[in-house]
Write a protein that holds these residues in place. Structure first.
Motif, PDB file in Angstrom:
ATOM      1  N   ARG A   1      22.743  53.220  69.651  1.00 56.26           N
ATOM      2  CA  ARG A   1      22.511  53.609  71.047  1.00 56.26           C
ATOM      3  C   ARG A   1      22.662  52.416  71.983  1.00 56.26           C
ATOM      4  O   ARG A   1      23.097  52.559  73.126  1.00 56.26           O
ATOM      5  CB  ARG A   1      21.129  54.244  71.193  1.00 56.26           C
ATOM      6  N   ASP A   2      22.314  51.215  71.491  1.00 54.55           N
ATOM      7  CA  ASP A   2      22.457  50.034  72.347  1.00 54.55           C
ATOM      8  C   ASP A   2      23.907  49.605  72.482  1.00 54.55           C
ATOM      9  O   ASP A   2      24.289  48.992  73.484  1.00 54.55           O
ATOM     10  CB  ASP A   2      21.603  48.886  71.801  1.00 54.55           C
ATOM     11  N   ILE A   3      24.728  49.912  71.495  1.00 48.54           N
ATOM     12  CA  ILE A   3      26.170  49.674  71.657  1.00 48.54           C
ATOM     13  C   ILE A   3      26.691  50.523  72.800  1.00 48.54           C
ATOM     14  O   ILE A   3      27.458  50.049  73.656  1.00 48.54           O
ATOM     15  CB  ILE A   3      26.923  49.989  70.350  1.00 48.54           C
ATOM     16  N   ILE A   4      26.277  51.784  72.844  1.00 45.02           N
ATOM     17  CA  ILE A   4      26.721  52.679  73.919  1.00 45.02           C
ATOM     18  C   ILE A   4      26.175  52.227  75.269  1.00 45.02           C
ATOM     19  O   ILE A   4      26.878  52.261  76.285  1.00 45.02           O
ATOM     20  CB  ILE A   4      26.275  54.126  73.616  1.00 45.02           C
TER      21      ILE A   4
ATOM     22  N   GLU B   1      18.773  63.165  71.355  1.00 46.57           N
ATOM     23  CA  GLU B   1      17.543  62.624  71.938  1.00 46.57           C
ATOM     24  C   GLU B   1      17.782  61.338  72.736  1.00 46.57           C
ATOM     25  O   GLU B   1      16.840  60.744  73.251  1.00 46.57           O
ATOM     26  CB  GLU B   1      16.510  62.395  70.834  1.00 46.57           C
ATOM     27  N   ILE B   2      19.036  60.900  72.825  1.00 48.16           N
ATOM     28  CA  ILE B   2      19.369  59.740  73.659  1.00 48.16           C
ATOM     29  C   ILE B   2      20.359  60.199  74.729  1.00 48.16           C
ATOM     30  O   ILE B   2      21.442  59.640  74.884  1.00 48.16           O
ATOM     31  CB  ILE B   2      19.923  58.575  72.817  1.00 48.16           C
ATOM     32  N   PHE B   3      19.950  61.217  75.477  1.00 46.49           N
ATOM     33  CA  PHE B   3      20.869  61.878  76.412  1.00 46.49           C
ATOM     34  C   PHE B   3      21.344  60.941  77.518  1.00 46.49           C
ATOM     35  O   PHE B   3      22.475  61.048  77.988  1.00 46.49           O
ATOM     36  CB  PHE B   3      20.209  63.113  77.015  1.00 46.49           C
ATOM     37  N   GLU B   4      20.505  59.996  77.932  1.00 46.36           N
ATOM     38  CA  GLU B   4      20.936  59.052  78.971  1.00 46.36           C
ATOM     39  C   GLU B   4      22.106  58.204  78.467  1.00 46.36           C
ATOM     40  O   GLU B   4      23.032  57.896  79.227  1.00 46.36           O
ATOM     41  CB  GLU B   4      19.765  58.168  79.396  1.00 46.36           C
ATOM     42  N   ALA B   5      22.075  57.828  77.184  1.00 41.47           N
ATOM     43  CA  ALA B   5      23.186  57.078  76.605  1.00 41.47           C
ATOM     44  C   ALA B   5      24.442  57.948  76.558  1.00 41.47           C
ATOM     45  O   ALA B   5      25.555  57.464  76.789  1.00 41.47           O
ATOM     46  CB  ALA B   5      22.819  56.587  75.206  1.00 41.47           C
ATOM     47  N   TYR B   6      24.259  59.223  76.268  1.00 48.88           N
ATOM     48  CA  TYR B   6      25.391  60.156  76.254  1.00 48.88           C
ATOM     49  C   TYR B   6      26.037  60.224  77.641  1.00 48.88           C
ATOM     50  O   TYR B   6      27.273  60.166  77.770  1.00 48.88           O
ATOM     51  CB  TYR B   6      24.905  61.541  75.828  1.00 48.88           C
TER      52      TYR B   6
ATOM     53  N   TYR C   1      30.097  62.067  68.348  1.00 49.55           N
ATOM     54  CA  TYR C   1      28.934  62.942  68.231  1.00 49.55           C
ATOM     55  C   TYR C   1      27.689  62.084  68.423  1.00 49.55           C
ATOM     56  O   TYR C   1      27.383  61.220  67.601  1.00 49.55           O
ATOM     57  CB  TYR C   1      28.927  63.621  66.867  1.00 49.55           C
ATOM     58  N   ILE C   2      26.983  62.321  69.530  1.00 47.39           N
ATOM     59  CA  ILE C   2      25.864  61.463  69.942  1.00 47.39           C
ATOM     60  C   ILE C   2      24.538  62.190  69.765  1.00 47.39           C
ATOM     61  O   ILE C   2      24.398  63.357  70.139  1.00 47.39           O
ATOM     62  CB  ILE C   2      26.039  61.017  71.408  1.00 47.39           C
ATOM     63  N   HIS C   3      23.573  61.484  69.209  1.00 48.12           N
ATOM     64  CA  HIS C   3      22.236  62.036  68.969  1.00 48.12           C
ATOM     65  C   HIS C   3      21.658  62.626  70.257  1.00 48.12           C
ATOM     66  O   HIS C   3      21.675  61.974  71.310  1.00 48.12           O
ATOM     67  CB  HIS C   3      21.318  60.921  68.461  1.00 48.12           C
TER      68      HIS C   3
ATOM     69  N   VAL D   1      36.518  60.860  64.250  1.00 48.71           N
ATOM     70  CA  VAL D   1      35.175  61.249  64.689  1.00 48.71           C
ATOM     71  C   VAL D   1      34.225  60.071  64.510  1.00 48.71           C
ATOM     72  O   VAL D   1      34.219  59.413  63.460  1.00 48.71           O
ATOM     73  CB  VAL D   1      34.656  62.471  63.904  1.00 48.71           C
ATOM     74  N   CYS D   2      33.437  59.820  65.534  1.00 54.50           N
ATOM     75  CA  CYS D   2      32.415  58.770  65.479  1.00 54.50           C
ATOM     76  C   CYS D   2      31.044  59.400  65.273  1.00 54.50           C
ATOM     77  O   CYS D   2      30.673  60.349  65.968  1.00 54.50           O
ATOM     78  CB  CYS D   2      32.422  57.948  66.766  1.00 54.50           C
ATOM     79  N   ASN D   3      30.315  58.864  64.332  1.00 54.19           N
ATOM     80  CA  ASN D   3      28.961  59.344  64.035  1.00 54.19           C
ATOM     81  C   ASN D   3      27.946  58.476  64.776  1.00 54.19           C
ATOM     82  O   ASN D   3      27.565  57.398  64.320  1.00 54.19           O
ATOM     83  CB  ASN D   3      28.719  59.293  62.527  1.00 54.19           C
ATOM     84  N   THR D   4      27.513  58.960  65.942  1.00 50.86           N
ATOM     85  CA  THR D   4      26.432  58.304  66.682  1.00 50.86           C
ATOM     86  C   THR D   4      25.173  59.161  66.631  1.00 50.86           C
ATOM     87  O   THR D   4      24.320  59.095  67.498  1.00 50.86           O
ATOM     88  CB  THR D   4      26.837  58.026  68.152  1.00 50.86           C
ATOM     89  N   ASP D   5      25.087  59.986  65.589  1.00 46.98           N
ATOM     90  CA  ASP D   5      23.878  60.795  65.414  1.00 46.98           C
ATOM     91  C   ASP D   5      22.836  59.947  64.687  1.00 46.98           C
ATOM     92  O   ASP D   5      22.534  60.158  63.516  1.00 46.98           O
ATOM     93  CB  ASP D   5      24.178  62.062  64.616  1.00 46.98           C
ATOM     94  N   GLU D   6      22.327  58.982  65.414  1.00 50.89           N
ATOM     95  CA  GLU D   6      21.446  57.961  64.841  1.00 50.89           C
ATOM     96  C   GLU D   6      20.022  58.507  64.716  1.00 50.89           C
ATOM     97  O   GLU D   6      19.212  58.389  65.616  1.00 50.89           O
ATOM     98  CB  GLU D   6      21.479  56.729  65.751  1.00 50.89           C
TER      99      GLU D   6
END
Length: 431
Positions: free
Chosen positions: A99-102, A132-137, A128-130, A85-90
């Motif tokens: 988010r900039d890595i994504i 509030e950065i839905f465009e990155a998702y 798991y992506i935060h 599991v990756c924690n991208t809940d920044e």
């Protein structure tokens, strides 16, 4: 404004190129060579983990725990499902690197997670992506589709007997879901609240199965380590602090953004990269690792290097690498009031010391900041903090207490002046 200095993760990435994130561009930069190296040479799982250990890579999400050691906790002979599991809940205030890595290099993260899956014998992973950065998702979902179509995800990857698939999941912006067990609860469709530990995720994680959770930047560093060797990664930093690291620098600097620099780089150099102090103002204070890291006076920070050990010895934490710079115009009482409000709002409410304590901290600091402070308020803050730290399921209570303790320690005169004279010592122009 995002500024990248070529390092491990953004090696050769032209962030101005609109398609720099796509698979074709990543492959042109040497992408997926690490995965092919492992599969072509049938490198044993334990050798992959050993290479990550040798690199000195420490978790880039905040705790700084050795990544290879964490991978070794996974029971590789476990007969059932296991997960990466990756924690991208920044959600840490001041942090905006993952988010900039994504956005600019998502395939580095994907490749790193595939390699982690191989090393630990996992067949599936989740990012798991935060929320509030839905465009990155959405962009990450496109990158996953590219990888699947190229045979890099799914069954029999690159014609071998290794299978691994990866899925994205977006949260809804809750800070607490950055805590790894709360993240797992949310990923399972439940209320995002931390679990009691033990058991730890390595033995009882997602859906009750063994699970390893790492930060986005940690996974994205792995392809370089496998491709070029752990020793080269280690030498890019310093002993016990291997590699380069992304630092999100914000506040009173001329060029706020993300900078990838070797661990051990002097803070003064990082500040210079960010264009120095805005409007030529004097540096007053720095929060070196995100809002939960203790604040340090500017003169102390100027003597430090940006690595886990140096910052820790000075009484703070490198944390997520979020560097918040404050100039001479900042009223430290007002700055702390803002931080205290954040933790009060983001407490999940599960633990009484945190639920009630964060409210107490904010109310007391709020009244001091608004000229209504009372004698004994600083002692009250200390007492409340002592009854919160270390007394809850997760570390959010500690995260709320650390700023209070450090602000009132290093800038106590500003708090005392406001309590006594009912007006700020600093006629703040910004907070």
């Amino acid at each position: 404004m995002a500024v990248f200095v070529n390092g491990v993760i953004f090696e050769g990435v032209d962030t101005a190129a609109p398609d720099c994130w796509r698979l074709e561009a990543y492959m042109a930069r040497g992408g997926y060579q690490a995965l092919k190296k492992i599969l072509d040479n049938k490198i044993p799982q334990e050798d992959v983990i050993a290479e990550v250990k040798n690199s000195g890579l420490r978790g880039r999400g905040g705790a700084g725990f050795p990544t290879g050691l964490k991978w070794s906790f996974m029971p590789r002979s476990f007969p059932g499902d296991k997960y990466v599991v990756c924690n991208t809940d920044e959600g840490e205030p001041g942090t905006f690197k993952d988010r900039d890595i994504i956005v600019y290099n998502p395939h580095a993260l994907i490749e790193g997670m595939i390699i982690a899956g191989y090393a630990m014998g996992c067949k599936a992973g989740y990012n798991y992506i935060h929320g509030e950065i839905f465009e990155a998702y959405e962009l990450f979902e496109e990158a996953l589709d590219e990888a699947r179509k190229a045979g890099l995800l799914g069954q029999n990857i690159l014609g071998t007997d290794f299978s691994f698939d990866l899925f994205a999941h977006h949260g809804y912006g809750a800070y607490i879901c950055g805590e790894e067990t709360a993240l797992l609860e949310s990923l399972e469709g439940k209320k995002g609240q931390p679990r009691f530990k033990p058991p730890f995720p390595a033995s009882f994680g997602l859906y009750g199965k063994p699970t390893t959770i790492n930060n986005t930047e940690s996974f994205a560093s792995v392809p370089f380590i496998i491709r070029d060797g752990g020793q080269k990664f280690l030498e890019a930093g310093k002993p016990n602090n291997g590699g380069t690291k992304l630092f999100s620098i914000s506040g009173h600097v001329n060029r706020p953004g993300n900078y990838e620099i070797p661990l051990g780089t002097p803070f003064a150099t990082l500040l210079e990269m960010a264009g120095g102090m805005k409007d030529g103002k004097k540096l007053k204070a720095v929060i070196p690792g995100g809002s939960s890291a203790p604040v340090l006076p500017g003169e102390v920070m100027m003597e430090l290097t940006m690595d886990y050990d140096s910052i820790s010895k000075a009484g703070s934490m490198l944390g997520s690498g979020a560097v918040i710079v404050m100039n001479e115009d900042v009223c430290m009482v007002k700055a702390l009031e803002r931080l205290a409000y954040f933790y009060h709002e983001e407490s999940c409410g599960q633990c009484t010391p945190c639920r009630e304590g964060t409210g107490w901290l904010y109310k007391v600091i709020h009244r001091i900041a608004n000229g209504e402070g009372r004698d004994g308020d600083l002692e009250l803050l200390e007492s409340v903090g002592n009854n919160m730290a270390g007394r809850t399921i997760c570390a959010l209570a500690d995260a709320a207490v650390f700023p209070v303790r450090s602000f009132t320690k290093h800038f106590r005169n500003e708090f005392e002046h406001l309590i006594t004279h009912k007006k700020a010592l600093v006629d703040h122009k910004w907070c």
